[in-house]
Design a protein around this motif. Structure first.
Motif, PDB file in Angstrom:
ATOM      1  N   ILE A 121       0.847  -1.202   0.000  1.00 55.93           N
ATOM      2  CA  ILE A 121       0.000   0.000   0.000  1.00 55.93           C
ATOM      3  C   ILE A 121       0.880   1.249   0.000  1.00 55.93           C
ATOM      4  CG2 ILE A 121      -1.610   1.357   1.407  1.00 55.93           C
ATOM      5  CD1 ILE A 121      -2.922  -1.329   2.186  1.00 55.93           C
ATOM      6  N   PHE A 122       1.910   1.270   0.855  1.00 52.41           N
ATOM      7  CA  PHE A 122       2.829   2.401   0.859  1.00 52.41           C
ATOM      8  C   PHE A 122       3.582   2.503  -0.466  1.00 52.41           C
ATOM      9  CE2 PHE A 122       2.439   2.653   5.527  1.00 52.41           C
ATOM     10  CZ  PHE A 122       2.407   4.027   5.679  1.00 52.41           C
ATOM     11  N   GLY A 123       3.919   1.364  -1.069  1.00 59.12           N
ATOM     12  CA  GLY A 123       4.568   1.378  -2.390  1.00 59.12           C
ATOM     13  C   GLY A 123       3.670   1.988  -3.447  1.00 59.12           C
ATOM     14  N   PHE A 124       2.373   1.688  -3.376  1.00 60.02           N
ATOM     15  CA  PHE A 124       1.413   2.280  -4.310  1.00 60.02           C
ATOM     16  C   PHE A 124       1.314   3.786  -4.104  1.00 60.02           C
ATOM     17  CE2 PHE A 124      -2.963   3.514  -5.390  1.00 60.02           C
ATOM     18  CZ  PHE A 124      -2.955   3.199  -6.741  1.00 60.02           C
ATOM     19  N   VAL A 125       1.271   4.209  -2.836  1.00 54.78           N
ATOM     20  CA  VAL A 125       1.235   5.648  -2.538  1.00 54.78           C
ATOM     21  C   VAL A 125       2.509   6.317  -3.054  1.00 54.78           C
ATOM     22  CG1 VAL A 125       1.240   7.342  -0.660  1.00 54.78           C
ATOM     23  CG2 VAL A 125      -0.311   5.400  -0.578  1.00 54.78           C
ATOM     24  N   PHE A 126       3.647   5.672  -2.863  1.00 54.88           N
ATOM     25  CA  PHE A 126       4.919   6.177  -3.369  1.00 54.88           C
ATOM     26  C   PHE A 126       4.857   6.335  -4.888  1.00 54.88           C
ATOM     27  CE2 PHE A 126       9.008   4.898  -5.263  1.00 54.88           C
ATOM     28  CZ  PHE A 126       9.792   5.957  -4.857  1.00 54.88           C
ATOM     29  N   PHE A 127       4.289   5.333  -5.580  1.00 56.52           N
ATOM     30  CA  PHE A 127       4.170   5.372  -7.034  1.00 56.52           C
ATOM     31  C   PHE A 127       3.254   6.507  -7.476  1.00 56.52           C
ATOM     32  CE2 PHE A 127       1.708   3.926 -10.778  1.00 56.52           C
ATOM     33  CZ  PHE A 127       2.726   3.960 -11.713  1.00 56.52           C
ATOM     34  N   LYS A 128       2.112   6.655  -6.820  1.00 53.10           N
ATOM     35  CA  LYS A 128       1.168   7.713  -7.199  1.00 53.10           C
ATOM     36  C   LYS A 128       1.755   9.097  -6.936  1.00 53.10           C
ATOM     37  CE  LYS A 128      -2.314   5.808  -9.013  1.00 53.10           C
ATOM     38  NZ  LYS A 128      -2.570   6.067 -10.429  1.00 53.10           N
ATOM     39  N   ARG A 129       2.467   9.248  -5.843  1.00 52.32           N
ATOM     40  CA  ARG A 129       3.092  10.535  -5.536  1.00 52.32           C
ATOM     41  C   ARG A 129       4.169  10.858  -6.576  1.00 52.32           C
ATOM     42  NH1 ARG A 129       6.868  13.386  -3.079  1.00 52.32           N
ATOM     43  NH2 ARG A 129       6.255  15.071  -1.734  1.00 52.32           N
TER      44      ARG A 129
END
Length: 136
Positions: A121-129
């Motif tokens: 989930i944090f990796g996805f947030v990192f990707f979106k950011r």
């Protein structure tokens, strides 16, 4: 260790804060240390145990993250390094406390299963950011 995810979220957010958001490491180390002390006081464990684990793991994952070239800093690498840091904290607790009961090992495995999901989930947030900052 148990069903409460706040310590896990705390460590993972500290990693996210220092890597993806670019916070300074010395300030993050102090926050991780104080947060670890608060968790120790909350669960009446060995005072300073979580503080040392959080600081050590945070420094390790920060160092690993900075070894990566910028082109190799993908969401999967981000999630993997975050999970490895979380695993280091869990193993450190088990080794220092010397707990070998089946119930405790079951909780550690369950905690790591949650950590895998949270890391992605944090990796996805990192990707979106990263998408938003690269688009501008």
């Amino acid at each position: 260790m148990g069903w409460v995810l706040m310590p896990d979220l705390f460590f993972m957010y500290m990693f996210y804060q220092t890597t993806a958001l670019g916070s300074k490491l010395p300030g993050a180390i102090w926050v991780a240390f104080l947060g670890g002390l608060l968790w120790d006081l909350r669960w009446s464990s060995l005072l300073g145990l979580n503080a040392i684990a959080y600081v050590g793991a945070l420094m390790l994952v920060f160092w690993l993250w900075n070894l990566m070239p910028k082109s190799g800093r993908t969401p999967l690498i981000f999630a993997s390094i975050m999970f490895m840091g979380h695993l280091c904290v869990a193993v450190f607790r088990l080794v220092v406390l010397g707990v070998t009961s089946q119930h405790m090992l079951h909780q550690v495995v369950l905690q790591q299963a949650y950590a895998v999901v949270l890391s992605f989930i944090f990796g996805f947030v990192f990707f979106k950011r990263g998408e938003k900052s690269n688009a501008s």
